[in-house]
Design a protein around this motif. Structure first.
Motif, mmCIF file in Angstrom:
data_model
loop_
_atom_site.group_PDB
_atom_site.id
_atom_site.type_symbol
_atom_site.label_atom_id
_atom_site.label_comp_id
_atom_site.label_asym_id
_atom_site.label_seq_id
_atom_site.Cartn_x
_atom_site.Cartn_y
_atom_site.Cartn_z
ATOM 1 N N PRO A 1 0.814 -1.224 0.000
ATOM 2 C CA PRO A 1 0.000 0.000 0.000
ATOM 3 C C PRO A 1 0.841 1.264 0.000
ATOM 4 N N GLY A 2 0.357 2.282 -0.720
ATOM 5 C CA GLY A 2 0.982 3.599 -0.689
ATOM 6 C C GLY A 2 2.473 3.583 -0.929
ATOM 7 N N THR A 3 3.173 4.412 -0.159
ATOM 8 C CA THR A 3 4.612 4.505 -0.314
ATOM 9 C C THR A 3 5.342 3.287 0.242
ATOM 10 N N GLY A 4 4.605 2.344 0.820
ATOM 11 C CA GLY A 4 5.232 1.127 1.326
ATOM 12 C C GLY A 4 6.006 0.378 0.262
ATOM 13 N N GLY A 5 5.642 0.566 -0.997
ATOM 14 C CA GLY A 5 6.369 -0.074 -2.090
ATOM 15 C C GLY A 5 7.837 0.312 -2.126
ATOM 16 N N ALA A 6 8.170 1.455 -1.516
ATOM 17 C CA ALA A 6 9.564 1.898 -1.482
ATOM 18 C C ALA A 6 10.454 0.889 -0.781
ATOM 19 N N LEU A 7 9.904 0.153 0.167
ATOM 20 C CA LEU A 7 10.703 -0.808 0.922
ATOM 21 C C LEU A 7 11.070 -2.035 0.097
ATOM 22 N N TYR A 8 10.416 -2.232 -1.029
ATOM 23 C CA TYR A 8 10.765 -3.341 -1.912
ATOM 24 C C TYR A 8 11.978 -3.017 -2.783
ATOM 25 N N VAL A 9 12.178 -1.745 -3.084
ATOM 26 C CA VAL A 9 13.243 -1.376 -4.031
ATOM 27 C C VAL A 9 14.265 -0.393 -3.472
ATOM 28 N N GLY A 10 13.852 0.439 -2.513
ATOM 29 C CA GLY A 10 14.743 1.477 -2.012
ATOM 30 C C GLY A 10 16.068 0.960 -1.474
ATOM 31 N N PRO A 11 16.067 -0.059 -0.604
ATOM 32 C CA PRO A 11 17.340 -0.556 -0.079
ATOM 33 C C PRO A 11 18.261 -1.112 -1.166
ATOM 34 N N GLY A 12 17.693 -1.738 -2.176
ATOM 35 C CA GLY A 12 18.516 -2.230 -3.276
ATOM 36 C C GLY A 12 19.187 -1.108 -4.037
ATOM 37 N N TRP A 13 18.448 -0.020 -4.272
ATOM 38 C CA TRP A 13 19.046 1.110 -4.965
ATOM 39 C C TRP A 13 20.057 1.834 -4.081
ATOM 40 N N ASP A 14 19.816 1.855 -2.777
ATOM 41 C CA ASP A 14 20.832 2.410 -1.870
ATOM 42 C C ASP A 14 22.161 1.694 -2.081
ATOM 43 N N GLY A 15 22.110 0.372 -2.115
ATOM 44 C CA GLY A 15 23.339 -0.401 -2.292
ATOM 45 C C GLY A 15 24.041 -0.071 -3.593
ATOM 46 N N ALA A 16 23.268 0.096 -4.672
ATOM 47 C CA ALA A 16 23.859 0.419 -5.966
ATOM 48 C C ALA A 16 24.480 1.811 -5.960
ATOM 49 N N VAL A 17 23.795 2.768 -5.349
ATOM 50 C CA VAL A 17 24.300 4.143 -5.303
ATOM 51 C C VAL A 17 25.584 4.215 -4.480
ATOM 52 N N SER B 1 5.894 9.780 5.244
ATOM 53 C CA SER B 1 4.943 10.103 4.175
ATOM 54 C C SER B 1 3.523 10.183 4.705
ATOM 55 N N GLY B 2 3.241 9.442 5.785
ATOM 56 C CA GLY B 2 1.930 9.508 6.431
ATOM 57 C C GLY B 2 0.801 8.825 5.697
ATOM 58 N N ASP B 3 1.099 8.016 4.675
ATOM 59 C CA ASP B 3 0.005 7.417 3.911
ATOM 60 C C ASP B 3 -0.122 5.901 4.117
ATOM 61 N N VAL B 4 0.602 5.356 5.088
ATOM 62 C CA VAL B 4 0.438 3.939 5.422
ATOM 63 C C VAL B 4 0.265 3.810 6.928
ATOM 64 N N THR B 5 -0.461 2.804 7.344
ATOM 65 C CA THR B 5 -0.644 2.565 8.766
ATOM 66 C C THR B 5 0.593 1.873 9.331
ATOM 67 N N GLU B 6 0.729 1.892 10.651
ATOM 68 C CA GLU B 6 1.860 1.201 11.275
ATOM 69 C C GLU B 6 1.777 -0.303 11.017
#
Length: 210
Positions: free
Chosen positions: A122-138, A182-187
């Protein structure tokens, strides 16, 4: 060598959600201490990509395709050397765009945006699927440009090292805070997605959101 964990602080991150198009996106920014032509070459020359990222095959030009070894492939939608390229990444609803602009002195401003339509969370939660991988690449690209990754390095071996696993763990927690802000996902939604992310990027770690 600078502590690899310190490199995470050089990255600026955003997570966005567009309810109208059902699209989640992540945006990463970093300044590299290298001229734009060098950064572009490191991003697009297969002989250099495999030193810091992974072997890539294909016709690496606009209209061509690419395949990352043991990872995603896609189509090269746009390419404007040495400023930007856009590719599909693993499917037509997943788009990655890299943008480069010259910075002051011999520096380059780097941006990577990954947009996913109908993401798996849901929402910006999708960032957790790809963000850490891109951190590693950067981070890895920065180490390579700084001469801290040798020409005989093995990115796969490096990715499985304790130092990189620890970096992945810290990255997941960093992205948790970005998504939370982001405030758009629940805990509850955040915890469920974070558990999946941590299992993917740092499998031996246990989630602690206390």
């Amino acid at each position: 060598m600078k502590d690899i964990l310190e490199h995470l602080s050089t990255i600026q991150r955003e997570a966005r959600w567009n309810a109208d198009t059902v699209t989640a996106s992540v945006l990463l920014r970093r300044t590299y201490q290298a001229e734009i032509e060098d950064v572009w070459d490191a991003l697009t020359d297969p002989d250099r990509i495999k030193r810091w990222f992974s072997p890539v095959t294909g016709e690496l030009k606009a209209g061509g395709t690419f395949q990352i070894q043991d990872n995603a492939g896609g189509d090269i939608v746009e390419c404007e050397a040495p400023k930007r390229f856009k590719v599909t990444f693993g499917g037509p609803t997943s788009l990655v765009e890299v943008r480069l602009t010259p910075g002051p002195g011999e520096t380059t401003e780097f941006e990577l945006e990954h947009a996913m339509t109908e993401p798996p969370a849901p929402g910006t939660g999708g960032a957790l699927y790809v963000g850490p991988g891109w951190d590693g690449a950067v981070v890895s690209l920065g180490l390579y440009l700084a001469g801290e990754i040798g020409e005989d390095s093995d990115p796969v071996e490096m990715a499985n090292s304790p130092e990189v696993i620890k970096l992945n763990e810290k990255s997941v927690y960093t992205w948790i805070e970005v998504v939370r802000a982001s405030g758009d996902v629940t805990e509850e939604e955040l915890r469920a997605t974070a558990e999946i992310s941590l299992a993917q990027f740092a499998p031996d770690s246990k989630l602690d959101l206390s």
